[in-house]
Design an enzyme around this catalytic site. Structure first.
Site, PDB file in Angstrom:
ATOM      1  N   SER A 284      59.670  -0.227 -38.799  1.00  0.00           N
ATOM      2  CA  SER A 284      59.974  -1.167 -39.868  1.00  0.00           C
ATOM      3  C   SER A 284      60.435  -0.452 -41.144  1.00  0.00           C
ATOM      4  O   SER A 284      59.983   0.631 -41.484  1.00  0.00           O
ATOM      5  CB  SER A 284      58.732  -1.997 -40.140  1.00  0.00           C
ATOM      6  OG  SER A 284      58.733  -2.395 -41.464  1.00  0.00           O
ATOM      7  N   PHE A 285      61.319  -1.126 -41.857  1.00  0.00           N
ATOM      8  CA  PHE A 285      61.924  -0.585 -43.073  1.00  0.00           C
ATOM      9  C   PHE A 285      61.027  -0.830 -44.292  1.00  0.00           C
ATOM     10  O   PHE A 285      61.018  -0.056 -45.251  1.00  0.00           O
ATOM     11  CB  PHE A 285      63.296  -1.272 -43.210  1.00  0.00           C
ATOM     12  CG  PHE A 285      63.755  -1.623 -44.582  1.00  0.00           C
ATOM     13  CD1 PHE A 285      64.682  -0.816 -45.240  1.00  0.00           C
ATOM     14  CD2 PHE A 285      63.315  -2.771 -45.229  1.00  0.00           C
ATOM     15  CE1 PHE A 285      65.141  -1.146 -46.499  1.00  0.00           C
ATOM     16  CE2 PHE A 285      63.764  -3.109 -46.486  1.00  0.00           C
ATOM     17  CZ  PHE A 285      64.683  -2.290 -47.124  1.00  0.00           C
ATOM     18  N   SER A 286      60.243  -1.924 -44.260  1.00  0.00           N
ATOM     19  CA  SER A 286      59.574  -2.413 -45.463  1.00  0.00           C
ATOM     20  C   SER A 286      58.583  -1.426 -46.079  1.00  0.00           C
ATOM     21  O   SER A 286      58.541  -1.265 -47.303  1.00  0.00           O
ATOM     22  CB  SER A 286      58.844  -3.721 -45.159  1.00  0.00           C
ATOM     23  OG  SER A 286      59.772  -4.663 -44.715  1.00  0.00           O
TER      24      SER A 286
ATOM     25  N   LYS B 265      57.858 -15.540 -37.850  1.00  0.00           N
ATOM     26  CA  LYS B 265      58.401 -16.244 -39.025  1.00  0.00           C
ATOM     27  C   LYS B 265      58.264 -17.766 -38.929  1.00  0.00           C
ATOM     28  O   LYS B 265      58.196 -18.439 -39.943  1.00  0.00           O
ATOM     29  CB  LYS B 265      59.877 -15.876 -39.224  1.00  0.00           C
ATOM     30  CG  LYS B 265      60.062 -14.460 -39.735  1.00  0.00           C
ATOM     31  CD  LYS B 265      61.524 -14.145 -39.976  1.00  0.00           C
ATOM     32  CE  LYS B 265      61.695 -12.677 -40.320  1.00  0.00           C
ATOM     33  NZ  LYS B 265      63.086 -12.358 -40.640  1.00  0.00           N
TER      34      LYS B 265
ATOM     35  N   ASN C  57      59.418 -15.755 -44.406  1.00  0.00           N
ATOM     36  CA  ASN C  57      59.364 -14.294 -44.271  1.00  0.00           C
ATOM     37  C   ASN C  57      58.639 -13.622 -45.441  1.00  0.00           C
ATOM     38  O   ASN C  57      58.536 -12.403 -45.485  1.00  0.00           O
ATOM     39  CB  ASN C  57      60.767 -13.694 -44.126  1.00  0.00           C
ATOM     40  CG  ASN C  57      61.517 -13.668 -45.445  1.00  0.00           C
ATOM     41  OD1 ASN C  57      61.342 -14.557 -46.276  1.00  0.00           O
ATOM     42  ND2 ASN C  57      62.320 -12.650 -45.656  1.00  0.00           N
TER      43      ASN C  57
ATOM     44  N   GLY D 108      73.373  -5.464 -41.259  1.00  0.00           N
ATOM     45  CA  GLY D 108      72.283  -6.182 -41.926  1.00  0.00           C
ATOM     46  C   GLY D 108      71.598  -5.430 -43.052  1.00  0.00           C
ATOM     47  O   GLY D 108      70.607  -5.926 -43.616  1.00  0.00           O
TER      48      GLY D 108
HETATM   49  P1  NAP Z   1      63.585 -14.396 -33.486  1.00  0.00           P
HETATM   50  O1  NAP Z   1      63.015 -15.540 -34.264  1.00  0.00           O
HETATM   51  O2  NAP Z   1      62.775 -13.760 -32.433  1.00  0.00           O
HETATM   52  O3  NAP Z   1      64.963 -14.953 -32.892  1.00  0.00           O
HETATM   53  C1  NAP Z   1      65.907 -14.184 -32.243  1.00  0.00           C
HETATM   54  C2  NAP Z   1      66.791 -15.115 -31.398  1.00  0.00           C
HETATM   55  O4  NAP Z   1      67.691 -14.290 -30.681  1.00  0.00           O
HETATM   56  C3  NAP Z   1      66.012 -15.915 -30.384  1.00  0.00           C
HETATM   57  O5  NAP Z   1      65.677 -17.172 -30.886  1.00  0.00           O
HETATM   58  C4  NAP Z   1      66.956 -15.997 -29.189  1.00  0.00           C
HETATM   59  O6  NAP Z   1      67.756 -17.169 -29.265  1.00  0.00           O
HETATM   60  C5  NAP Z   1      67.833 -14.771 -29.358  1.00  0.00           C
HETATM   61  N1  NAP Z   1      67.428 -13.704 -28.446  1.00  0.00           N
HETATM   62  C6  NAP Z   1      66.254 -13.043 -28.400  1.00  0.00           C
HETATM   63  N2  NAP Z   1      66.266 -12.111 -27.425  1.00  0.00           N
HETATM   64  C7  NAP Z   1      67.476 -12.213 -26.811  1.00  0.00           C
HETATM   65  C8  NAP Z   1      68.099 -11.545 -25.732  1.00  0.00           C
HETATM   66  N3  NAP Z   1      67.468 -10.588 -25.049  1.00  0.00           N
HETATM   67  N4  NAP Z   1      69.348 -11.899 -25.398  1.00  0.00           N
HETATM   68  C9  NAP Z   1      70.010 -12.869 -26.075  1.00  0.00           C
HETATM   69  N5  NAP Z   1      69.456 -13.540 -27.105  1.00  0.00           N
HETATM   70  C10 NAP Z   1      68.220 -13.214 -27.482  1.00  0.00           C
HETATM   71  O7  NAP Z   1      63.996 -13.213 -34.455  1.00  0.00           O
HETATM   72  P2  NAP Z   1      64.610 -13.331 -35.929  1.00  0.00           P
HETATM   73  O8  NAP Z   1      63.533 -13.218 -36.924  1.00  0.00           O
HETATM   74  O9  NAP Z   1      65.515 -14.498 -35.971  1.00  0.00           O
HETATM   75  O10 NAP Z   1      65.427 -11.950 -36.010  1.00  0.00           O
HETATM   76  C11 NAP Z   1      66.522 -11.734 -35.167  1.00  0.00           C
HETATM   77  C12 NAP Z   1      67.265 -10.435 -35.505  1.00  0.00           C
HETATM   78  O11 NAP Z   1      67.735 -10.461 -36.836  1.00  0.00           O
HETATM   79  C13 NAP Z   1      66.421  -9.170 -35.379  1.00  0.00           C
HETATM   80  O12 NAP Z   1      67.208  -8.141 -34.853  1.00  0.00           O
HETATM   81  C14 NAP Z   1      66.044  -8.855 -36.812  1.00  0.00           C
HETATM   82  O13 NAP Z   1      65.820  -7.480 -37.020  1.00  0.00           O
HETATM   83  C15 NAP Z   1      67.303  -9.309 -37.530  1.00  0.00           C
HETATM   84  N6  NAP Z   1      67.025  -9.677 -38.928  1.00  0.00           N
HETATM   85  C16 NAP Z   1      67.597  -8.934 -39.896  1.00  0.00           C
HETATM   86  C17 NAP Z   1      67.368  -9.266 -41.216  1.00  0.00           C
HETATM   87  C18 NAP Z   1      68.016  -8.444 -42.288  1.00  0.00           C
HETATM   88  O14 NAP Z   1      67.588  -8.542 -43.447  1.00  0.00           O
HETATM   89  N7  NAP Z   1      69.031  -7.680 -41.986  1.00  0.00           N
HETATM   90  C19 NAP Z   1      66.566 -10.350 -41.555  1.00  0.00           C
HETATM   91  C20 NAP Z   1      66.010 -11.104 -40.514  1.00  0.00           C
HETATM   92  C21 NAP Z   1      66.244 -10.757 -39.196  1.00  0.00           C
HETATM   93  P3  NAP Z   1      67.967 -18.073 -27.938  1.00  0.00           P
HETATM   94  O15 NAP Z   1      66.619 -18.177 -27.301  1.00  0.00           O
HETATM   95  O16 NAP Z   1      68.486 -19.366 -28.473  1.00  0.00           O
HETATM   96  O17 NAP Z   1      68.955 -17.362 -27.077  1.00  0.00           O
END
Ligand code: NAP
Length: 243
Positions: A14-16, A63, A84, A225
């Site tokens: 984690s980055f935080s 989240k 978050n 991101g």
């Molecule tokens: P999450 O709630 O677990 O959701 C991720 C979504 O991606 C799931 O709902 C699913 O959608 C899809 N998914 C998960 N595993 C998959 C797989 N193996 N193949 C295809 N689709 C898959 O997670 P989140 O909090 O939304 O975060 C998602 C990503 O965004 C992470 O990589 C996180 O590090 C990144 N993020 C970055 C920031 C930033 O500030 N840069 C902020 C927040 C999140 P379906 O079930 O509908 O397919």
């Protein structure tokens, strides 16, 4: 001494912790940042009731699952359906969403008036924050999901050249391609991308995912991101400090 921290399942990369520890030192704040790795969301009760925590971040996969454990939720986090950041206001545990703010800030310099429609890969917490921002700006939003739930959701195999052409903005909100699985990428037909596309990947490790590499090869503009990550963290810091 103030205590802040991050709630998630696997927090080794984690980055935080590094980000906030550095910020506390820079600002001469007497505070520490802890990683709270929990295997089940029910364990959050103990953390929230400790009484010695001044603010928290929440990450994958909690989240959305954190919502029932909060006393109150900001209007924006309520609309998004994901939290978050947590503040403690006179004993009240309040949820916020700073991902939306972070995404809005990071994408602003890249958006063009030719970007009318967005295709969001994934339907989790980050996807909801991204959709909230884009819909508020006036873009039409379509989702791609492994298990589509309604007519706004498409399967990966349904993405065709027409759909890619119609969506100037593509946002990957899935963890596919994230370290250590850097050879993976979403099942997206990158051959249909052009120089008129903006392709965003919310992943920040690696800095250029395989998906962004493939998009860049087609001439698309790309954004990772990292700036969103920093912006959402700074906003969380402001909320903890009541700004
Ligand atoms: P999450 O709630 O677990 O959701 C991720 C979504 O991606 C799931 O709902 C699913 O959608 C899809 N998914 C998960 N595993 C998959 C797989 N193996 N193949 C295809 N689709 C898959 O997670 P989140 O909090 O939304 O975060 C998602 C990503 O965004 C992470 O990589 C996180 O590090 C990144 N993020 C970055 C920031 C930033 O500030 N840069 C902020 C927040 C999140 P379906 O079930 O509908 O397919």
């Amino acid at each position: 001494m103030k205590n802040y921290g991050l709630i998630g399942r696997t927090l080794k990369h984690s980055f935080s912790k590094d980000f906030f520890t550095e910020k506390f030192i820079k600002e001469n704040t007497d505070a520490t940042y802890h990683n709270f790795e929990i295997a089940d969301i029910k364990e959050v009760k103990e953390i929230l009731s400790r009484g010695d925590i001044n603010g928290l971040n929440v990450t994958i996969p909690y989240k959305e699952a954190i919502l029932p454990f909060l006393d109150d939720v900001s209007e924006e986090a309520k609309q998004i359906g994901a939290v978050n950041t947590i503040t403690f206001n006179n004993g009240k545990v309040v949820g916020h969403n700073t991902d939306a703010y972070g995404f809005a800030r990071s994408i602003k310099p890249f958006l063009k008036n030719t970007h009318h429609r967005a295709l969001i890969l994934g339907t989790g917490g980050a996807a909801k924050a991204v959709a909230h921002v884009l819909e508020n700006i006036g873009l039409d939003v379509l989702f791609v999901s492994r298990e589509p739930e309604n007519e706004e959701h498409f399967t990966y195999s349904a993405i065709n050249s027409f759909m890619v052409q119609a969506c100037g903005l593509i946002v990957n909100t899935t963890p596919v391609g994230m370290y250590p699985n850097v050879a993976d990428m979403p099942e997206f037909p990158t051959q249909y991308l052009t120089k008129d596309h903006l392709v965003v990947d919310l992943i920040y490790n690696p800095e250029k995912t395989r998906f962004l590499e493939e998009a860049e090869k087609q001439g698309a503009e790309i954004l990772n991101g990292l700036s969103m990550l920093k912006e959402q963290a700074l906003k969380a810091y402001d909320l903890w400090n009541n700004n």
